[in-house]
Scaffold this motif. Structure first.
Motif, PDB file in Angstrom:
ATOM      1  N   GLY A  88       0.839  -1.191   0.000  1.00 43.74           N
ATOM      2  CA  GLY A  88       0.000   0.000   0.000  1.00 43.74           C
ATOM      3  C   GLY A  88       0.876   1.244   0.000  1.00 43.74           C
ATOM      4  O   GLY A  88       2.078   1.155   0.256  1.00 43.74           O
ATOM      5  N   CYS A  89       0.254   2.413  -0.261  1.00 42.89           N
ATOM      6  CA  CYS A  89       1.058   3.642  -0.341  1.00 42.89           C
ATOM      7  C   CYS A  89       1.530   4.086   1.045  1.00 42.89           C
ATOM      8  O   CYS A  89       2.522   4.796   1.162  1.00 42.89           O
ATOM      9  CB  CYS A  89       0.265   4.756  -1.021  1.00 42.89           C
ATOM     10  SG  CYS A  89      -0.987   5.533   0.036  1.00 42.89           S
ATOM     11  N   GLY A  90       0.815   3.649   2.097  1.00 45.61           N
ATOM     12  CA  GLY A  90       1.219   3.992   3.454  1.00 45.61           C
ATOM     13  C   GLY A  90       0.791   5.377   3.904  1.00 45.61           C
ATOM     14  O   GLY A  90       1.046   5.757   5.051  1.00 45.61           O
ATOM     15  N   ARG A  91       0.119   6.138   3.032  1.00 46.10           N
ATOM     16  CA  ARG A  91      -0.200   7.540   3.363  1.00 46.10           C
ATOM     17  C   ARG A  91      -1.687   7.866   3.265  1.00 46.10           C
ATOM     18  O   ARG A  91      -2.157   8.790   3.902  1.00 46.10           O
ATOM     19  CB  ARG A  91       0.540   8.477   2.397  1.00 46.10           C
ATOM     20  CG  ARG A  91       2.040   8.475   2.533  1.00 46.10           C
ATOM     21  CD  ARG A  91       2.670   9.492   1.592  1.00 46.10           C
ATOM     22  NE  ARG A  91       2.286   9.261   0.205  1.00 46.10           N
ATOM     23  CZ  ARG A  91       2.931   8.446  -0.627  1.00 46.10           C
ATOM     24  NH1 ARG A  91       3.990   7.794  -0.202  1.00 46.10           N
ATOM     25  NH2 ARG A  91       2.530   8.275  -1.866  1.00 46.10           N
ATOM     26  N   CYS A  92      -2.433   7.145   2.420  1.00 47.65           N
ATOM     27  CA  CYS A  92      -3.832   7.536   2.168  1.00 47.65           C
ATOM     28  C   CYS A  92      -4.732   7.115   3.339  1.00 47.65           C
ATOM     29  O   CYS A  92      -4.304   6.400   4.247  1.00 47.65           O
ATOM     30  CB  CYS A  92      -4.328   6.919   0.860  1.00 47.65           C
ATOM     31  SG  CYS A  92      -4.644   5.149   0.972  1.00 47.65           S
ATOM     32  N   GLY A  93      -5.964   7.537   3.303  1.00 51.15           N
ATOM     33  CA  GLY A  93      -6.899   7.216   4.378  1.00 51.15           C
ATOM     34  C   GLY A  93      -7.071   5.724   4.573  1.00 51.15           C
ATOM     35  O   GLY A  93      -7.102   5.237   5.711  1.00 51.15           O
ATOM     36  N   GLN A  94      -7.175   4.978   3.473  1.00 45.19           N
ATOM     37  CA  GLN A  94      -7.353   3.521   3.596  1.00 45.19           C
ATOM     38  C   GLN A  94      -6.121   2.903   4.259  1.00 45.19           C
ATOM     39  O   GLN A  94      -6.254   2.053   5.143  1.00 45.19           O
ATOM     40  CB  GLN A  94      -7.571   2.890   2.205  1.00 45.19           C
ATOM     41  CG  GLN A  94      -8.829   3.369   1.477  1.00 45.19           C
ATOM     42  CD  GLN A  94     -10.123   2.881   2.114  1.00 45.19           C
ATOM     43  OE1 GLN A  94     -10.136   2.321   3.210  1.00 45.19           O
ATOM     44  NE2 GLN A  94     -11.236   3.114   1.427  1.00 45.19           N
ATOM     45  N   CYS A  95      -4.932   3.320   3.837  1.00 43.64           N
ATOM     46  CA  CYS A  95      -3.714   2.765   4.440  1.00 43.64           C
ATOM     47  C   CYS A  95      -3.627   3.128   5.926  1.00 43.64           C
ATOM     48  O   CYS A  95      -3.265   2.298   6.756  1.00 43.64           O
ATOM     49  CB  CYS A  95      -2.475   3.259   3.701  1.00 43.64           C
ATOM     50  SG  CYS A  95      -2.238   2.442   2.099  1.00 43.64           S
ATOM     51  N   LEU A  96      -3.982   4.365   6.253  1.00 41.83           N
ATOM     52  CA  LEU A  96      -3.896   4.787   7.654  1.00 41.83           C
ATOM     53  C   LEU A  96      -4.909   4.047   8.519  1.00 41.83           C
ATOM     54  O   LEU A  96      -4.720   3.904   9.717  1.00 41.83           O
ATOM     55  CB  LEU A  96      -4.086   6.305   7.763  1.00 41.83           C
ATOM     56  CG  LEU A  96      -2.961   7.129   7.104  1.00 41.83           C
ATOM     57  CD1 LEU A  96      -3.286   8.611   7.134  1.00 41.83           C
ATOM     58  CD2 LEU A  96      -1.617   6.855   7.777  1.00 41.83           C
ATOM     59  N   LEU A 102      -7.533  -1.698  -0.065  1.00 44.64           N
ATOM     60  CA  LEU A 102      -8.469  -0.758  -0.700  1.00 44.64           C
ATOM     61  C   LEU A 102      -7.753   0.515  -1.174  1.00 44.64           C
ATOM     62  O   LEU A 102      -8.397   1.423  -1.699  1.00 44.64           O
ATOM     63  CB  LEU A 102      -9.581  -0.385   0.288  1.00 44.64           C
ATOM     64  CG  LEU A 102     -10.430  -1.550   0.804  1.00 44.64           C
ATOM     65  CD1 LEU A 102     -11.400  -1.083   1.885  1.00 44.64           C
ATOM     66  CD2 LEU A 102     -11.196  -2.199  -0.340  1.00 44.64           C
ATOM     67  N   CYS A 103      -6.428   0.578  -0.976  1.00 44.21           N
ATOM     68  CA  CYS A 103      -5.635   1.741  -1.389  1.00 44.21           C
ATOM     69  C   CYS A 103      -5.668   1.861  -2.915  1.00 44.21           C
ATOM     70  O   CYS A 103      -5.564   0.869  -3.626  1.00 44.21           O
ATOM     71  CB  CYS A 103      -4.190   1.534  -0.908  1.00 44.21           C
ATOM     72  SG  CYS A 103      -2.993   2.720  -1.532  1.00 44.21           S
ATOM     73  N   ARG A 104      -5.774   3.095  -3.412  1.00 44.26           N
ATOM     74  CA  ARG A 104      -5.856   3.288  -4.875  1.00 44.26           C
ATOM     75  C   ARG A 104      -4.566   2.920  -5.576  1.00 44.26           C
ATOM     76  O   ARG A 104      -4.579   2.585  -6.754  1.00 44.26           O
ATOM     77  CB  ARG A 104      -6.214   4.744  -5.192  1.00 44.26           C
ATOM     78  CG  ARG A 104      -7.651   5.061  -4.827  1.00 44.26           C
ATOM     79  CD  ARG A 104      -8.002   6.464  -5.202  1.00 44.26           C
ATOM     80  NE  ARG A 104      -8.045   6.616  -6.655  1.00 44.26           N
ATOM     81  CZ  ARG A 104      -8.836   7.481  -7.278  1.00 44.26           C
ATOM     82  NH1 ARG A 104      -9.621   8.262  -6.588  1.00 44.26           N
ATOM     83  NH2 ARG A 104      -8.817   7.564  -8.586  1.00 44.26           N
TER      84      ARG A 104
HETATM   85 ZN   LIG Z   1      -2.743   3.978   0.411  1.00 45.54          ZN
END
Ligand SMILES: [Zn+2]
Length: 327
Positions: A88-96, A102-104
């Motif tokens: 995951g990107c580690g930064r978006c709302g889903q990752c947090l 579900l990360c884009r």
């Molecule tokens: Zn993410």
């Protein structure tokens, strides 16, 4: 680095050399000790999906950290680690919220980025966890993608202790972990397979019942049905659900389009649940289960130079457990 390379997709792998990947800020570089095969290794050769080329295959692996990028403090050179293939990107709302699947910009090692059938792999530092003590390199390379996928499926289906779980098409990597994790969660597990050896293997591993997938009906009423076969078994899977039962699926290896009878769905109040890969917390949880002794079925261990033979064995589909490459 020495590596297996895909130059075009569809295409075939060749052994060759690529420049050593360098870890950027927040990355670690792992020297692979073992890696494991997944169907992804075959799909990318068929253009389903089509990766950026040149592509390095391999979603699962374990090894030793050999370099770290700027700002990495939680992992050090020399650490024995297992790779989490779900990025995951580690930064978006889903990752947090620990919902990285579900990360884009969610991606998978060996699909969206270079993988593990190579001497070296570079990943964000959050993709590695300490290798469970007391487990072999082969076992540690083998559980990642499949155990993670199965674990999230069972969690999303809210499997409870004492419930009946039906694992359809047991013997593949994900479904084998569906059986093993279902038992760990205290469920009574029934399985189906077309293959008598796979049914016998599942019974030996603790399954309560095993049915031929080809039978017209399976005499079981399950609270949760665990599916990744798809069209070939879909109707029988739904018929095997109790009222209020949940069907969870992570794919359709035998057909991706299915029919749903709406009256049966609403009158019996079934739930259809999709699931893919797993989150960082879920990877830590399956790693903790492996550390505590969760069986990791390993079918065969081959030298990394024998990747083509290992792929042929995977495509044949007769394996009981994961096929592992020793580097
Ligand atoms: Zn993410």
């Amino acid at each position: 680095m020495r590596t297996w390379i895909l130059d075009e997709s569809p295409g075939a792998y060749r052994a060759g050399e690529l420049p050593d990947p360098e870890p950027g800020a927040g990355d670690v570089r792992v020297r692979l000790t073992a890696s494991a095969l997944n169907h992804m290794d075959l799909w990318v050769t068929k253009g389903l999906p089509r990766p950026h080329v040149p592509h390095v295959p391999g979603s699962d692996g374990a090894g030793v950290v050999d370099a770290v990028g700027e700002g990495v403090e939680e992992v050090a050179v020399g650490d024995d680690v297992v790779l989490n293939p779900a990025v995951g990107c580690g930064r978006c709302g889903q990752c947090l919220r620990d919902q990285s699947p579900l990360c884009r910009s969610f991606g998978v090692l060996g699909e969206h980025r270079w993988g593990t059938h190579a001497e070296l792999v570079v990943v964000p530092a959050r993709q590695v966890v300490p290798k469970p003590a007391g487990r072999s390199w082969e076992e540690c390379a083998a559980y990642g993608l499949c155990a993670l996928t199965a674990w999230r499926m069972l969690r999303r289906a809210r499997l409870g202790a004492g419930e009946t779980l039906l694992v359809v098409g047991v013997g593949g990597g994900v479904s084998s972990f569906g059986l093993l994790l279902g038992l760990t969660m205290g469920a009574r597990v029934a399985v189906t397979s077309r293959d008598e050896a796979k049914r016998a293997d599942a019974l030996a591993a603790g399954a309560a019942e095993a049915y031929d997938s080809a039978d017209e009906r399976w005499p079981v009423q399950a609270d949760v049905v665990f599916e990744n076969v798809g069209a070939a078994t879909w109707d029988k899977s739904l018929r095997s659900l109790v009222p209020g039962g949940r069907l969870v699926t992570c794919g359709g290896t035998a057909g991706s389009t299915v029919e749903v009878s709406l009256p049966r769905l609403f009158f019996r109040q079934h739930e259809l649940i999709g699931s893919t890969m797993g989150s960082y917390r879920e990877f830590e949880q399956v790693t903790a289960l492996v550390a505590r002794g969760l069986p990791v079925p390993v079918d065969a261990v081959l030298p990394v130079d024998s990747f083509p033979e290992a792929l042929a064995r995977l495509e044949e589909g007769a394996q009981l457990g994961k096929i592992v490459l020793r580097h």
